[in-house]
Design a protein around this motif. Sequence first.
Motif, PDB file in Angstrom:
ATOM      1  N   CYS A 194     -10.618   4.817   4.717  1.00  0.00           N
ATOM      2  CA  CYS A 194     -10.907   3.356   4.118  1.00  0.00           C
ATOM      3  C   CYS A 194     -12.107   3.166   3.196  1.00  0.00           C
ATOM      4  O   CYS A 194     -12.037   2.680   1.934  1.00  0.00           O
ATOM      5  CB  CYS A 194     -11.038   2.291   5.136  1.00  0.00           C
ATOM      6  SG  CYS A 194      -9.426   1.964   6.136  1.00  0.00           S
ATOM      7  N   LEU A 211     -11.456   5.529   0.139  1.00  0.00           N
ATOM      8  CA  LEU A 211     -10.330   5.018  -0.667  1.00  0.00           C
ATOM      9  C   LEU A 211     -10.651   3.849  -1.485  1.00  0.00           C
ATOM     10  O   LEU A 211     -10.649   3.540  -2.844  1.00  0.00           O
ATOM     11  CB  LEU A 211      -9.206   4.776   0.075  1.00  0.00           C
ATOM     12  CG  LEU A 211      -7.960   3.855  -0.790  1.00  0.00           C
ATOM     13  CD1 LEU A 211      -7.451   5.056  -1.796  1.00  0.00           C
ATOM     14  CD2 LEU A 211      -6.690   3.413   0.157  1.00  0.00           C
ATOM     15  N   SER A 212     -11.571   2.862  -0.771  1.00  0.00           N
ATOM     16  CA  SER A 212     -12.106   1.794  -1.624  1.00  0.00           C
ATOM     17  C   SER A 212     -13.222   2.036  -2.823  1.00  0.00           C
ATOM     18  O   SER A 212     -13.150   1.544  -3.706  1.00  0.00           O
ATOM     19  CB  SER A 212     -12.846   0.789  -0.620  1.00  0.00           C
ATOM     20  OG  SER A 212     -13.931   1.419   0.027  1.00  0.00           O
ATOM     21  N   CYS A 250     -10.501  -4.106  -1.970  1.00  0.00           N
ATOM     22  CA  CYS A 250     -11.001  -2.924  -1.376  1.00  0.00           C
ATOM     23  C   CYS A 250     -12.030  -3.386  -0.261  1.00  0.00           C
ATOM     24  O   CYS A 250     -11.720  -2.741   0.863  1.00  0.00           O
ATOM     25  CB  CYS A 250     -11.969  -1.886  -2.175  1.00  0.00           C
ATOM     26  SG  CYS A 250     -10.650  -1.200  -3.383  1.00  0.00           S
ATOM     27  N   CYS A 297       0.404  -7.695  -5.239  1.00  0.00           N
ATOM     28  CA  CYS A 297       0.921  -6.338  -5.392  1.00  0.00           C
ATOM     29  C   CYS A 297       2.154  -6.377  -6.327  1.00  0.00           C
ATOM     30  O   CYS A 297       2.192  -5.636  -7.250  1.00  0.00           O
ATOM     31  CB  CYS A 297       1.169  -5.514  -4.125  1.00  0.00           C
ATOM     32  SG  CYS A 297       1.716  -4.035  -4.379  1.00  0.00           S
ATOM     33  N   ILE A 322      -1.972  -0.730  -6.819  1.00  0.00           N
ATOM     34  CA  ILE A 322      -2.414   0.263  -5.715  1.00  0.00           C
ATOM     35  C   ILE A 322      -3.386  -0.310  -4.733  1.00  0.00           C
ATOM     36  O   ILE A 322      -3.026  -0.111  -3.456  1.00  0.00           O
ATOM     37  CB  ILE A 322      -3.101   1.525  -6.484  1.00  0.00           C
ATOM     38  CG1 ILE A 322      -2.300   2.073  -7.485  1.00  0.00           C
ATOM     39  CG2 ILE A 322      -3.675   2.393  -5.512  1.00  0.00           C
ATOM     40  CD1 ILE A 322      -2.774   3.335  -8.516  1.00  0.00           C
ATOM     41  N   ILE A 323      -4.270  -1.069  -5.076  1.00  0.00           N
ATOM     42  CA  ILE A 323      -5.209  -1.467  -4.300  1.00  0.00           C
ATOM     43  C   ILE A 323      -4.773  -2.634  -3.039  1.00  0.00           C
ATOM     44  O   ILE A 323      -4.851  -2.611  -1.951  1.00  0.00           O
ATOM     45  CB  ILE A 323      -6.526  -2.375  -4.972  1.00  0.00           C
ATOM     46  CG1 ILE A 323      -7.220  -1.147  -5.696  1.00  0.00           C
ATOM     47  CG2 ILE A 323      -7.347  -3.095  -3.952  1.00  0.00           C
ATOM     48  CD1 ILE A 323      -8.131  -1.570  -6.794  1.00  0.00           C
ATOM     49  N   ALA A 344      -2.378  -0.615  -0.612  1.00  0.00           N
ATOM     50  CA  ALA A 344      -3.330   0.194   0.115  1.00  0.00           C
ATOM     51  C   ALA A 344      -3.833  -0.686   1.127  1.00  0.00           C
ATOM     52  O   ALA A 344      -3.828  -0.451   2.410  1.00  0.00           O
ATOM     53  CB  ALA A 344      -4.493   0.736  -0.527  1.00  0.00           C
ATOM     54  N   SER A 349      -1.128  -1.712   3.702  1.00  0.00           N
ATOM     55  CA  SER A 349      -0.827  -0.453   4.453  1.00  0.00           C
ATOM     56  C   SER A 349      -1.851  -0.430   5.387  1.00  0.00           C
ATOM     57  O   SER A 349      -1.303  -0.232   6.945  1.00  0.00           O
ATOM     58  CB  SER A 349      -0.757   0.705   3.602  1.00  0.00           C
ATOM     59  OG  SER A 349       0.198   0.704   2.526  1.00  0.00           O
ATOM     60  N   VAL A 350      -2.941  -0.673   5.166  1.00  0.00           N
ATOM     61  CA  VAL A 350      -4.057  -0.453   6.175  1.00  0.00           C
ATOM     62  C   VAL A 350      -4.231  -1.580   7.215  1.00  0.00           C
ATOM     63  O   VAL A 350      -4.049  -1.453   8.405  1.00  0.00           O
ATOM     64  CB  VAL A 350      -5.622  -0.395   5.658  1.00  0.00           C
ATOM     65  CG1 VAL A 350      -6.630  -0.438   6.554  1.00  0.00           C
ATOM     66  CG2 VAL A 350      -5.782   1.054   4.869  1.00  0.00           C
TER      67      VAL A 350
END
Length: 696
Positions: A22, A25-26, A67, A295, A582-583, A586, A589-590
């Motif tokens: 995490c 990715l952020s 993020c 999104c 994308i962010i 993501a 998902s997290v």
Amino acid sequence: MNKIYKKLRQNTKGQYYLLSFCVFLSVLLVTSFSLMYFGPTVQDFLPEGGDTRKMAVLLLGVTAVGCFVFTVYAFGLFFRFKAREYGILMALGTEKKQLKKLLFQELSTVTALSSLVGLLISVPVSFLIWKLFELFIISNEQMTYRFGATGFLPGILFAFVLACVLGIAGRRFINRSDIMEILRTQQKTEMVKEIKGWTFPVGVVLTVLGLLLGASVKEVSARVFGIGLPGVVNLFYLLSLAGIYLILLSAVAQSRARKNRSKYYGNLVSISLMRFTAKATTKNMCVMTLLIFVCGFSAFYGMQYILAGGGVQTKNSKDFSLHYPVLEDQIGKKEIYDTASSYSIAVTDFTEHTATNLVVSYNAKDFDEETSRYIEVYRDKEMAAIFVSESDFEKISGQDITVAPGTYQTITTTDYNNFYEYEDGLQEVMNPDTEKTYPLTYGGTIENDVLAPFSEPFAYVVNDEAYREMTEGVQDAYKERVISFNAVNAEDSYDFARALLEQYVEHATDLSNHMGNWNIWAQKISDETGKEYGYGDRIHMTIDNNMLLGDWKYAPAFNIITVQDRMQLISVYVMLCLYIFIISLAAVSVMAYVRSISVVEDNKGLFESLTKLGADHRYKRNVLKKQIARIVQYPGIIGCVLTFVFAFIMNFMNDGRINSVETKALTLLTVMLVGMGIALYTIYKYSLYKAEKIVK
């Protein structure tokens, strides 16, 4: 203690991997985003202080917030797993000082390494994404990827903020004085309250009402009542947020036996699990729903730019068109044909005619700042507009028209629809030199994408006799040369168009060096009255000025170049929208994974009790599936439906219809939402797989 800690890390290495991923990715997303935005290519391309820069900075902030949200959420899960370990160590007499030192050592290591890798990987990632977008644009020297070290600063700052937040969270975690509170962190429940039956329908009504009011109230107010409302009306969207909360709360916590009592009691365990954490689960689902909406809508927003990204390519346009003052020694037929020949371009449908600027008096709408209302105004001899004769228009457009004596026809762009200008508003015309006036009546509208963009508010057509009479004695300063033509192989004409544009800019003089909204008659009136003319500034007319075609009054309309320049601008928007997509995906998902694992960890004891009571694996798996499915399913369905409804309302309220481009965009949005649904299903299956391993 280090050996004990090493053993603990081995047993919970998955949590360290999740936390590291995490953070990585952020930092990667924020840094690669800022590397592109602050790179020389984008900075040189975007105008200073323009709306695009403001939007890009806003999206950079949204990126960082998105993020930050899912990384902080991962922090929470990490400390939930650590709670039991630390509680036992503290209960055995380990000092907080010692635990704090060990915790900060490992948190510092994880954050530093993950951030460093994210910063390093951001360079090739931003480069690859840039190259990906070059597939959708006409690649040239202006759009070459150029590295800018300034882009690292937001990433470094973001990594520093994450480290500080993680440190603060770790300090608060250690400083808890109540050992039992730490030990019972994973066993907290909420008071179960009855959720009334009206919760769901009220939630639906509020959600729909918020979307309709937020998207339409300003347009309806302006069009129907002539009132301009302030931006505060956007707060109507908060009704949708409240509605989403009520819908999810009803879905999560409302459970009554009703008619099918056997089904209710057969699912009692699954239903009760949700109810005991209804508030926390609902808040989590609300955030996920909004992220899914962001999104989907960001992808839809970028997609609309791509679909509408071409130049003016309709049956009412030509591949090349230009206009300039007749007094200017500009390129003409000879230069055009000579240049075309040197690039093996076949020119067809060539026309060259003269149009005249005449002073117009017309009805229009204006916005009154004092009353905040749109009012009817009569603009009496305030500006000039382009007029062409009926015969010249037929040659330019290839259309046969009939303009009755004493009437005019308004030239508009294809599919024109503007609430704030009247196609039938023209009342009379004045010769700027003789000052003779000629009353005219509206005779209809005609579409032509060559002439319409050359004049504000409109260009007009009158019959040949009226044109000769109205333009008699007009000096050449008010006349313009209009040239238009097609190319047989237009798709291969970029080099020719570029060479022709260079010649055109090179021949331009102060006669044509004016801003896009400049008007010859308005300038004359301002000069005579001693007032400053707001659009009187000159522009920087060089071929290297990439905003030239958008800012210049006499900019030529070469479709192949318009496509390229527009696609360059579109590429910037689409890249920004892609990052938000994308962010957000993501983050969803997290959060879905983390919430699913939290539910399992919080209820391990329950599943052990079910085993002791005789529940088989199929029953326990069914309970687990329903819990995790709801966590993903409810936000997924509501978020996708919300995205489509809002996109439809927004497009419809623009002009009261859904045009062909918007229909394509909505169709693609539907496909995209289905794809997002598949992605969410994949997250659900993976979360279920990990959850089954946890409860064995």
